[in-house]
Scaffold this motif. Structure first.
Motif: not given
Ligand code: FAD
Ligand code: SF4
Ligand code: SF4
Length: 478
Positions: A345-363, A387-395
């Motif tokens: 059941x591991x979900x394969x998120x292919x052709x994706x690359x992380x650009x930043x981690x987002x934290x909560x107020x407790x770090x 190659x990154x696709x411009x404007x394709x950011x998602x969280x």
């Protein structure tokens, strides 16, 4: 009555034997090994598929050149003790290699049966046969200890108790030398103990191999970080005439993107060490905790990423996303591991690359922002460049992230031994045949020389190094 010899046509008609294994739903609820192993009947049937090719292309595919047709013939004749003895002439850890070697890329790739049936998946399952006889031997009472030559009175220090160090220690001890292994962690085995999970490689197998070393008279000293407690120079001054450095590639690489220091972002090394070596899955019965999460993202596409993702499922995660910047085809992990991960059941998120981690107020990490990718021209590795696709950011909403994008060599030993030279990646430079470093009396092998590689390559280097050490101690010639 004598059994009739099968024709090649009849051998090719025998279907590949399917190894029984735990079902995916059941196995994510435990840490037990997934495949159960062949029964005797299955192993014999699989062995009968081998054509006993005269040129034996399979042998050339194996980094330590196990005499494959000979050991398989013994299995077909039910002479399992003889089969395992043949393997052990060149491979001291068959129960490990039979489980974790990338066989489809090595011994099984050039197999004539696979070629004739036009699929590497239909090649003779050499690794599974190797595992079968190694396990068979383990279950026999009173398996024989290797013979040890009379004492030479010479002392060898082996730094690191992974597959490279274990191989050197065994081969040098057999030659009659006094061998001491200095291991930084509290348990021996290297990646076999702290990295590769129990469900792929039961720890009792590694434990047995180390017990064999100790019963041969090898001294094992754990919690000994060389470079901190003693330097190599100090070991040599203590009377160790040869030193082998097999310290592996245990320095995790990071993504170097914003938010990577948030709580809940682990390196795969830390995550797997907590889960495997420290048995965090049994916390609070064991001392080491690990963040339990519902949504986990793992970054990478190799074996380490698959191991992390599958471990996260076993620790109770509901969603495990494997975020990989290329496509399925370029994933460096073993096909079998990818298949097992997907089944679980591991979900394969292919052709994706992380650009930043987002934290909560407790770090703590609460989301990761990714970009979608497409494949361009091939790069230096021969794989198509993402190659990154411009404007394709998602969280993606996450509670735990695991970075599994590779490991580098730990610089501690080279830093404290300046006359050992390293290359631009920090790997120790050693002669490929003798594994001699630039410092007299010091040899190195395994991942510390090759960069993150494989168990069998580390062992192959250990073999060569031991031979060179034995020669050096006999002649004194450098
Ligand atoms: P290691 O196994 O890394 O052992 C090095 C040892 O040296 C460690 O015990 C370490 O604690 C010790 N050490 C380090 N520094 C010091 C010091 N200063 N003093 C004393 N001791 C020290 N390969 C495969 O073939 N198949 C697989 O399926 C596979 N899966 C993998 C999964 C994971 C999660 C990882 C991390 C690796 C995997 N590999 C796999 C790679 C394989 O495990 C390595 O290539 C192999 O273990 C390298 O062996 P080694 O002996 O060189 O080093
Ligand atoms: Fe194949 Fe690995 Fe065994 Fe060699 S050691 S025969 S590559 S499984
Ligand atoms: Fe047997 Fe395949 Fe090797 Fe031929 S190539 S000897 S069929 S394992």
């Amino acid at each position: 009555m004598e059994k009739k010899e099968l024709t090649n046509k009849e051998r090719l008609a025998i279907p590949p034997q399917k190894m029984p294994e735990q079902g995916p739903k059941e196995r994510i609820g435990n840490v037990n090994e997934v495949p159960y192993g062949f029964t005797e009947e299955m192993a014999v049937a699989e062995a009968e598929r081998c054509l006993q090719c005269k040129n034996a292309p399979c042998i050339k595919g194996c980094p330590v050149e196990v005499n494959i047709p000979v050991f398989i013939k013994f299995i077909a004749e039910r002479k399992f003790r003889e089969a395992v003895a043949v393997i052990k002439e060149t491979n001291v850890l068959p129960a490990v290699c039979g489980r974790v070697c990338p066989q489809e890329e090595q011994c099984q790739k050039p197999c004539t049966v696979g070629k004739s049936l036009k699929s590497v998946d239909k090649a003779v399952q050499i690794g599974k046969l190797e595992r079968f006889v190694a396990d068979w031997e383990m279950n026999q009472a009173g398996s024989e200890s290797p013979s040890i030559k009379p004492s030479t009175g010479k002392k060898i220090a082996v730094i690191g108790c992974g597959p490279a160090g274990i191989t050197v220690a065994a081969d040098c001890r057999r030659a009659g030398h006094e061998v001491t292994i200095f291991e930084a962690l509290h348990k021996p085995g290297g990646v076999l103990a702290y990295g590769i999970p129990e469900f792929r490689l039961p720890k009792k197998i590694v434990g047995r191999e180390v017990d064999n070393l100790v019963s041969m008279g090898v001294e094992l000293r754990t919690n000994m970080v060389i470079g901190k407690i003693y330097t190599i120079e100090e070991l040599m001054a203590e009377g160790y005439e040869a030193v082998f450095v097999g310290t592996g590639a245990g320095l995790p690489m990071f993504l170097n993107i914003p938010g990577e220091n948030l709580n809940g972002v682990y390196s795969a090394n830390e995550y797997l060490t907590r889960a495997n070596l420290m048995q965090a899955y049994s916390f609070p019965n064991t001392d080491t905790p690990i963040a339990r999460a519902s949504n986990v993202a793992v970054f990478g596409g190799g074996n380490v990423a698959m191991d992390s993702a599958r471990t996260a499922l076993r620790l109770g995660a509901k969603n495990v996303y494997l975020v990989y910047r290329r496509s399925h085809e370029e994933m460096p992990a073993r096909k079998e591991e990818i298949h097992h991960a997907e089944e679980e059941g591991v979900q394969m998120n292919l052709l994706q690359n992380p650009v930043r981690f987002i934290g909560d107020d407790k770090g703590w990490v609460k989301a990761v922002e990714c970009l979608r990718m497409e494949l361009g021209e091939p790069d230096d590795s021969g794989r198509r460049r993402p190659v990154p696709i411009k404007g394709s950011e998602f969280t993606i909403d996450v509670d735990v992230c695991i970075v599994a994008i590779g490991n580098a060599s730990n610089p501690l030993i080279p830093h404290t031994t300046p006359d050992i030279q390293t290359n631009k990646w920090g790997n120790i430079i050693a002669d490929p045949e003798t594994l001699k470093t630039t410092k007299k009396g010091v040899f190195a092998g395994g991942d510390i020389v090759l960069g993150a590689a494989t168990v069998i390559l580390a062992m192959g280097q250990g073999r060569k190094a031991a031979q060179a050490i034995n020669e050096y101690l006999a002649t004194g010639a450098w």
